[in-house]
Structure formats: structure tokens, C-alpha cells
Design a protein around this motif. Structure first.
Motif, PDB file in Angstrom:
ATOM      1  N   MET A  36       6.578   0.062  -8.236  1.00 25.37           N
ATOM      2  CA  MET A  36       6.654   0.952  -7.091  1.00 25.37           C
ATOM      3  C   MET A  36       5.612   0.620  -6.032  1.00 25.37           C
ATOM      4  O   MET A  36       5.884   0.639  -4.857  1.00 25.37           O
ATOM      5  N   PHE A  37       4.392   0.333  -6.492  1.00 29.01           N
ATOM      6  CA  PHE A  37       3.328   0.094  -5.524  1.00 29.01           C
ATOM      7  C   PHE A  37       2.975  -1.385  -5.471  1.00 29.01           C
ATOM      8  O   PHE A  37       1.818  -1.752  -5.540  1.00 29.01           O
TER       9      PHE A  37
ATOM     10  N   ILE B  84       6.866  10.141  -9.547  1.00 31.94           N
ATOM     11  CA  ILE B  84       5.577   9.446  -9.654  1.00 31.94           C
ATOM     12  C   ILE B  84       4.834   9.931 -10.890  1.00 31.94           C
ATOM     13  O   ILE B  84       4.343   9.143 -11.692  1.00 31.94           O
ATOM     14  N   ASN B 192      11.745  -1.893  -2.652  1.00 31.14           N
ATOM     15  CA  ASN B 192      11.815  -0.936  -3.748  1.00 31.14           C
ATOM     16  C   ASN B 192      12.078   0.450  -3.171  1.00 31.14           C
ATOM     17  O   ASN B 192      11.308   0.955  -2.365  1.00 31.14           O
ATOM     18  N   MET B 194      12.045   3.610  -4.277  1.00 31.11           N
ATOM     19  CA  MET B 194      11.105   4.720  -4.454  1.00 31.11           C
ATOM     20  C   MET B 194       9.928   4.594  -3.492  1.00 31.11           C
ATOM     21  O   MET B 194       9.551   5.548  -2.822  1.00 31.11           O
ATOM     22  N   SER B 195       9.361   3.387  -3.420  1.00 33.82           N
ATOM     23  CA  SER B 195       8.184   3.249  -2.570  1.00 33.82           C
ATOM     24  C   SER B 195       8.561   3.368  -1.100  1.00 33.82           C
ATOM     25  O   SER B 195       7.769   3.862  -0.303  1.00 33.82           O
ATOM     26  N   ILE B 198       8.609   7.001  -0.324  1.00 34.01           N
ATOM     27  CA  ILE B 198       7.235   7.502  -0.154  1.00 34.01           C
ATOM     28  C   ILE B 198       6.726   7.110   1.226  1.00 34.01           C
ATOM     29  O   ILE B 198       6.141   7.905   1.955  1.00 34.01           O
ATOM     30  N   LYS B 269      -4.731 -10.458  -8.015  1.00 33.11           N
ATOM     31  CA  LYS B 269      -4.958  -9.690  -6.792  1.00 33.11           C
ATOM     32  C   LYS B 269      -6.325  -9.031  -6.813  1.00 33.11           C
ATOM     33  O   LYS B 269      -6.765  -8.571  -7.868  1.00 33.11           O
ATOM     34  N   ASN B 274      -4.006  -1.143  -6.911  1.00 34.24           N
ATOM     35  CA  ASN B 274      -3.319  -0.592  -5.758  1.00 34.24           C
ATOM     36  C   ASN B 274      -3.726   0.849  -5.484  1.00 34.24           C
ATOM     37  O   ASN B 274      -4.887   1.198  -5.601  1.00 34.24           O
ATOM     38  N   VAL B 275      -2.765   1.709  -5.163  1.00 38.20           N
ATOM     39  CA  VAL B 275      -3.105   3.040  -4.694  1.00 38.20           C
ATOM     40  C   VAL B 275      -3.288   4.022  -5.855  1.00 38.20           C
ATOM     41  O   VAL B 275      -3.760   5.136  -5.676  1.00 38.20           O
ATOM     42  N   ILE B 276      -2.940   3.587  -7.056  1.00 44.36           N
ATOM     43  CA  ILE B 276      -2.873   4.519  -8.179  1.00 44.36           C
ATOM     44  C   ILE B 276      -4.202   5.214  -8.494  1.00 44.36           C
ATOM     45  O   ILE B 276      -4.207   6.415  -8.744  1.00 44.36           O
ATOM     46  N   ILE B 279      -4.540   8.141  -6.259  1.00 45.64           N
ATOM     47  CA  ILE B 279      -3.646   9.230  -6.647  1.00 45.64           C
ATOM     48  C   ILE B 279      -4.229   9.998  -7.825  1.00 45.64           C
ATOM     49  O   ILE B 279      -4.298  11.226  -7.827  1.00 45.64           O
ATOM     50  N   ILE B 415      -0.500   2.718   0.962  1.00 45.10           N
ATOM     51  CA  ILE B 415       0.938   2.771   0.714  1.00 45.10           C
ATOM     52  C   ILE B 415       1.686   2.207   1.923  1.00 45.10           C
ATOM     53  O   ILE B 415       2.574   1.374   1.770  1.00 45.10           O
ATOM     54  N   GLU B 422       5.287  -5.625   1.209  1.00 45.25           N
ATOM     55  CA  GLU B 422       6.180  -5.982   0.102  1.00 45.25           C
ATOM     56  C   GLU B 422       7.622  -6.091   0.597  1.00 45.25           C
ATOM     57  O   GLU B 422       8.341  -7.040   0.281  1.00 45.25           O
TER      58      GLU B 422
END
Lengths: 80, 441
Positions: A36-37, B84, B192, B194-195, B198, B269, B274-276, B279, B415, B422
Motif C-alpha cells: 500500500m505504501f 489500514i 495501488n 488503496m493508496s 488515501i 531504501k 515509509n509512513v507507517i 501512523i 503519502i 509509485e
């Protein structure tokens, strides 16, 4: 107006349940969080099967009916 | 660059995909404006007029991901949040439950099964969250929408049990529909799904929050815009940063042909988590505040000491202790999440099986150790980058008085930039299939 409202409410309840059921019957796409991310590049696999496509059509129809009923309920609430 | 856009639209296959994606995004926005039956839209509007935006930090993240739909109590009020949450839960369960770990190792078929579990869990969570939401709205809408309880007594004309049940059902079905829309985009569109949903939800709020800064005068407005652009450039730079670990394939003779002998890289990377982490940290830091709200004594008695401390220090983003705790949480979760998702042992195993090695490092355990070492060092940089980015909205809150949904920082910008990059990359690779030059040179 009451009858219309009750009828719409019944349809909304039925279609909501049906919609959730139909959606759960689909095969899931995508692969979790990292997908997703922006994890790796997800490869989409070819077309979907006939069963999936019929399920798609059914979902679209039920979704439309559901949305229309909600709009209808809103209108009834607004103008009654 | 612009001609590439033209070419993307001249390729019929790609054009259909892009148009489909845009159509689904439009549908998603439409649903975010459609009020749930049983909610009176005019009453909600009336309540929002009296709101001062005080209670927003509590629901900040959820509202951010729903694109403002939550505060309007539309049919998509829960937005993508249940999905999520359930993805996070399933992801974490792979570490705890052996059955999930097996599924993860199974590859494609196991992944499909886990996605299926995620979907079931999403509906379950949606049911739970919609019940909570409706219960709160029924009892005290002012805590959600803002304003005082006297000016905003109720937003539901009929609050008997039947109407409440219908609302819960509609909200759950709405969440399911969002999930399905996202999957359709993944399947028939670009990027993607879902993203992208968002992204749509967050992007929808950007113009409003940027314009809100303009109340502080044009100078501040332009300054913030300039800083915002600089931040975007920095984020794009870091998101595209990799540590390249060279890998050499051994030469093999199979029959009369020579295989392997090529050298490639394992890209690590810088910001792998990432953003997780942001969150996680934002949801966790909202918890004590939520508890404190319930512990607030009703009948004029003095609140316990810790409740006072929490309301003084954790309610607003611009207090020092809030920033400190938030930073520590982001740092911790970055390492935590990278540990969970990237297993050096597995990568080392795969390398060994493919007959490849990192030059100067022995295969097997030494490789795993080397990878873990590099990963740890690179995550330090990533974690610092993430925590700085997470602090930007809080600092902005203190300096220019922007709201918590300040667009140039925190989860929003990662995001926006991450998903955007992406998706562009994916369109790019599709263009290359048609032998055209892409967006990215």
C-alpha cells in the motif's frame, strides 16, 4: 411519504447486507501494507475469471441501488 | 515531460486505465459528500459552524484518511481506516502467530489467503467502528464535530434503535464498498488502489488547509508555500534514495550454455518503513487523550492528577512533552517496523539459493549479519528523517497557527509524494512496454 421512507429503508438494509456479502465473496487484490505504501512493484496477474466478472457486475448493480436509495432517503428527509 | 503525458493518453490501453482510476477517485469523493441516512445534513452544518476546531487532534488521523468525510458523517465516513488498521493487525500477526508466518513464506497463494483474512477483518472492524461512531454521534455529537453541547444537541432527527442500526449497516457497507473500489483500481487501473484512495482523501484537504494559512497574511502564506515546495523536493529526494549493495551471480554451466555471472544490486531504501511509523505513533499518542476524556469527572469534582497532565500536555501538538513523546515513538516504530518487514536471514538464504553473493562477504550467516548491519545504520538516517518530517506540522502549528492537518509534513506529505511517485513509476513502466519515452528520464 412515510411509506416511501420505510420502503427505501428496507431496501437500504437489504442491499447493505447483500453488498457486504458480495464484496467478501470477491478474491482479494493487492498484498498488504508494504504494497500500500510503496513497497516493491506489485505485478498484476492477467484478467479475472468469468465468475469474478459476473460478481463484479452484480456488485456494481447492488452498489448503484444502494447509492440511489441513500440519495432517495436524503431527499425524502429534506422535503418532508 | 508533457509530451509523455500526451503519449500516455494516446495509448488506448493506458488511457482507459488512467480514466478508470480517475473515475473511481471521483466516485470516492462523491460518496464522501453523501450524508448517511438518519443524519440531518443541515444540523451537521449548523454544528460545524459553531465548532472551533478544538477536538480535532483526537480524530486527526482518522479524519485525515477519510478526507473530511468523518466530520460530515457521510456514507464513506470511516474511509479507508478500517482497511489500514486490519492490514496493520494482519502484518503484526505474522510475527506472533506461526500459522500466519507459514502463509507468508508460502508466497503468492499464502499472500492471497492473508489478503482474504484482511478483508474479513476489515468488515469486522468497520462494524465495530461504525457502532462506536454512531453511538458517539447519538449521545454527544459535539465531541465529534466540535462546538458546545448546548449549541449542538443532536444531529439525528430520529435516534431510536432502528435508525441507529440502519446507520451502522450503511457505514459498514460503505467501508466495504471503498475496499472494493480500491481493489478494482488495483486490478483495472494504474497504481495501488488503496493508496490512491488515501491520496485522494488527503489531497482533497490540501487546498483548504493551505488557504487557511492565508488568514495570517500574504507574507506568511507565501513563505509557507515556499517552505512547502522545499520540503516536497527534499521528500522526493529521500524517497528515491537507496543504498545499493552489490551482488555477484556465480557463473554456472547448464548443458552447453553459460548462465549467471552478472552483477546486480540489492536496493535498500533509506526510508524503508515509509509512513507507517507515523501512523502508529499518531494513533498511539491519541490513546491517553481518549482515556482522559472518559475519566473526566462529571459532577464538578477535581480530576485526577494524570488526567490534568494529559489534557494540558498531550491535547495540543505544540507542547514540548507532546513533541518529545511523539518523536521517541516515531523513532521506535521505525526500527520496529523495519525489523518486522525486512528479514536479513531470508534475503541471505535467497541469495545463497540463487548462487549469488555479496563481494567480500561469505554466503549464509555472514551475509545476513552484514545486511542487518547495513540496514541498522541506514535505518538511523531513515528514522531521523521520519521524525523530523513528523514534527513539521507540530512546529507549524506553533509558529503560523496552522491546523493539525497541515499539508506540508507528517503523514500527509509522505503519502502524497510516495504514492504519487509509485503511480508515476507504474505508468512509466506501462509506457515503456509500448516503446515510448516515459515521464522520468
Amino acid at each position: 411519504m412515510d411509506i416511501v421512507q420505510i420502503a427505501l429503508q428496507v431496501i437500504v438494509v437489504v442491499t447493505s447486507l447483500f453488498l457486504v456479502l458480495l464484496i467478501l465473496m470477491h478474491k482479494g487484490q493487492g498484498g498488504g501494507l508494504s504494497d500500500m505504501f510503496g513497497g516493491g512493484v506489485s505485478s498484476s496477474l492477467g484478467g479475472s475469471s468469468v465468475a469474478q466478472r459476473n460478481l463484479d457486475r452484480l456488485t456494481i448493480v447492488v452498489g448503484l441501488v444502494w447509492a440511489l436509495c441513500i440519495v432517495g432517503l436524503g431527499l425524502v428527509a429534506r422535503f418532508s | 515531460m508533457l509530451t509523455a503525458f500526451g503519449r500516455a493518453f494516446k495509448t488506448p490501453e493506458l488511457r482507459n486505465k488512467i480514466l478508470f482510476t480517475l473515475g473511481v477517485m471521483a466516485l470516492f469523493r462523491l460518496g464522501s459528500q453523501l450524508p448517511t441516512p438518519g443524519i440531518s445534513y443541515s444540523l451537521v452544518q449548523h454544528c460545524q459552524k459553531g465548532a472551533t476546531g478544538s477536538g480535532q487532534s483526537l480524530l486527526g488521523l482518522a479524519n485525515l484518511f477519510s478526507g473530511g468525510a468523518l466530520l460530515q458523517l457521510s456514507v464513506f465516513a470511516l474511509g479507508i481506516m478500517p482497511y489500514i488498521t486490519s492490514s496493520i493487525i494482519v502484518q503484526l500477526l505474522t510475527v506472533v502467530i506461526p500459522r500466519f508466518e507459514e502463509l507468508k513464506k508460502e508466497g503468492q497463494s499464502g499472500q492471497t489467503k492473508m489478503t482474504q483474512y484482511t478483508r474479513y477483518l476489515t468488515i469486522g472492524l468497520a462494524l465495530l467502528q461504525s457502532s462506536t461512531l454512531v453511538a458517539v454521534v447519538r449521545a454527544r455529537p459535539s465531541t465529534l464535530i466540535g462546538g458546545s453541547s448546548s449549541s449542538c444537541p443532536t444531529v439525528m432527527p430520529n435516534n431510536d434503535l432502528l435508525h441507529v442500526a440502519i446507520m451502522v449497516l450503511v457505514l459498514t457497507a460503505g467501508t466495504g464498498l471503498i475496499m472494493w473500489l480500491g481493489e478494482q483500481v488495483t486490478e483495472h487501473g494504474v497504481g495501488n488502489g488503496m493508496s490512491l484512495l488515501i491520496l485522494t482523501a488527503i489531497a482533497a484537504r490540501v487546498p483548504g488547509s493551505v488557504w487557511a494559512i492565508h488568514d495570517r497574511g500574504w507574507g506568511t502564506f507565501l513563505l509557507v508555500l515556499a517552505i512547502g515546495l522545499a520540503i516536497i523536493v527534499a521528500v522526493v529526494f529521500v524517497e528515491n534514495s537507496y543504498r545499493m549493495i552489490p551482488v555477484q551471480y556465480a557463473k554456472r554451466m547448464i548443458g552447453r550454455r553459460m548462465y549467471g555471472g552478472t552483477s546486480t544490486y540489492i536496493p535498500l531504501k533509506v526510508n524503508m518503513a515509509n509512513v507507517i511509523p507515523i501512523i502508529f505513533a499518531s494513533s498511539l499518542i491519541a490513546l491517553p487523550m481518549m482515556v482522559a476524556q472518559y475519566m473526566q469527572p462529571q459532577n464538578g469534582k477535581p480530576a485526577p492528577g494524570w488526567v490534568i497532565w494529559v489534557t494540558n500536555n498531550l491535547a495540543q501538538g505544540d507542547s514540548k512533552s507532546y513533541m518529545l513523546i511523539y518523536t521517541v515513538l516515531v523513532l521506535f516504530f521505525t526500527f520496529f517496523y523495519v525489523q518486522i518487514t525486512y528479514q536479513p536471514d531470508e534475503v541471505a538464504d535467497n541469495l545463497k539459493q540463487a548462487g549469488s553473493f555479496i563481494p567480500g562477504v561469505r554466503a549464509g550467516k555472514a551475509t545476513a549479519q552484514y545486511l542487518a548491519y547495513v540496514l541498522n545504520r541506514i535505518t538511523v538516517v531513515g528514522a531521523i528523517y521520519l521524525s523530523v518530517l513528523a514534527l513539521i506540522p507540530l512546529v507549524a502549528l506553533g509558529i503560523v497557527g496552522a491546523n493539525t492537518n497541515f499539508p506540508f509534513g507528517g503523514a500527509s506529505i509522505i503519502i502524497l509524494v510516495g504514492v504519487g511517485l509509485e503511480t508515476v513509476k507504474q505508468i512509466d513502466s506501462k509506457l515503456q512496454q509500448h516503446h515510448y519515452e516515459g515521464f522520468l528520464q
